[in-house]
Scaffold this active site. Sequence first.
Site, PDB file in Angstrom:
ATOM      1  N   ILE A  46      20.083  55.800 -20.493  1.00  0.00           N
ATOM      2  CA  ILE A  46      21.111  56.638 -21.114  1.00  0.00           C
ATOM      3  C   ILE A  46      21.063  57.997 -20.421  1.00  0.00           C
ATOM      4  O   ILE A  46      20.097  58.749 -20.595  1.00  0.00           O
ATOM      5  CB  ILE A  46      20.851  56.791 -22.621  1.00  0.00           C
ATOM      6  CG1 ILE A  46      20.743  55.403 -23.295  1.00  0.00           C
ATOM      7  CG2 ILE A  46      21.946  57.634 -23.274  1.00  0.00           C
ATOM      8  CD1 ILE A  46      20.186  55.435 -24.709  1.00  0.00           C
ATOM      9  N   GLU A  47      22.075  58.259 -19.602  1.00  0.00           N
ATOM     10  CA  GLU A  47      22.070  59.503 -18.822  1.00  0.00           C
ATOM     11  C   GLU A  47      22.719  60.640 -19.598  1.00  0.00           C
ATOM     12  O   GLU A  47      23.244  60.448 -20.699  1.00  0.00           O
ATOM     13  CB  GLU A  47      22.755  59.258 -17.473  1.00  0.00           C
ATOM     14  CG  GLU A  47      21.982  58.219 -16.674  1.00  0.00           C
ATOM     15  CD  GLU A  47      22.453  58.051 -15.248  1.00  0.00           C
ATOM     16  OE1 GLU A  47      23.575  58.482 -14.910  1.00  0.00           O
ATOM     17  OE2 GLU A  47      21.675  57.474 -14.467  1.00  0.00           O
ATOM     18  N   GLU A  58      13.306  51.474 -20.132  1.00  0.00           N
ATOM     19  CA  GLU A  58      12.005  51.053 -20.668  1.00  0.00           C
ATOM     20  C   GLU A  58      11.627  51.875 -21.888  1.00  0.00           C
ATOM     21  O   GLU A  58      11.125  51.350 -22.885  1.00  0.00           O
ATOM     22  CB  GLU A  58      10.917  51.221 -19.598  1.00  0.00           C
ATOM     23  CG  GLU A  58      11.091  50.359 -18.371  1.00  0.00           C
ATOM     24  CD  GLU A  58      11.920  51.016 -17.264  1.00  0.00           C
ATOM     25  OE1 GLU A  58      12.876  51.754 -17.579  1.00  0.00           O
ATOM     26  OE2 GLU A  58      11.601  50.783 -16.097  1.00  0.00           O
ATOM     27  N   CYS A  94       9.433  53.737 -13.836  1.00  0.00           N
ATOM     28  CA  CYS A  94       9.081  55.030 -13.235  1.00  0.00           C
ATOM     29  C   CYS A  94       7.730  55.490 -13.789  1.00  0.00           C
ATOM     30  O   CYS A  94       7.194  54.925 -14.745  1.00  0.00           O
ATOM     31  CB  CYS A  94      10.173  56.058 -13.516  1.00  0.00           C
ATOM     32  SG  CYS A  94      10.093  56.781 -15.174  1.00  0.00           S
ATOM     33  N   CYS A  97       7.620  56.270 -17.531  1.00  0.00           N
ATOM     34  CA  CYS A  97       7.648  55.058 -18.364  1.00  0.00           C
ATOM     35  C   CYS A  97       6.319  54.321 -18.315  1.00  0.00           C
ATOM     36  O   CYS A  97       5.889  53.752 -19.325  1.00  0.00           O
ATOM     37  CB  CYS A  97       8.793  54.147 -17.938  1.00  0.00           C
ATOM     38  SG  CYS A  97      10.400  54.817 -18.421  1.00  0.00           S
TER      39      CYS A  97
END
Length: 141
Positions: A46-47, A58, A94, A97
Amino acid sequence: MEKAQIQELIRAAFAARKFAYTPYSRFQVGAALLTKQGKVYTGCNIENAGYTPTNCAERTALFKAVSEGERAFSAIAVVGSMEGTVNTLVTGPCGVCRQALYEFGGPALTVIMARTEEDYIVTTLGELLPYGFGPANLAGN
Ligand code: THU
């Protein structure tokens, strides 16, 4: 994990990816997190126009699960690719996460990074985050 179970989790991750909100990067990610009791929680990225508030798929899945009382997880599947394309690389969680997942999954968490239902890598969080810092460190162990 059995192949059928891995593929089911990958399918759930692809379904979640459809909800990705990615007007800035156009890179769409889906994740499916399996609890030790066998329940699946999904998430997408969700940007945000402010960029930094962006939440990865994640962590969306993890936070959904933890906020509903879950604490014990056995596996997570991750799929990612640019909008409208088939991914060439697998998408690994990443660093942020990895750390977030380590809190609840620990080194034993199975991590499935998939391109398709047939083409995936199965590893563990311990491999992705060696010597991870977790609750045990703060307990003085
Ligand atoms: N992203 C994820 O959702 N998970 C990952 O493991 C890698 C990156 C998202 C964040 C951002 O919305 C987009 O992918 C590009 O970085």
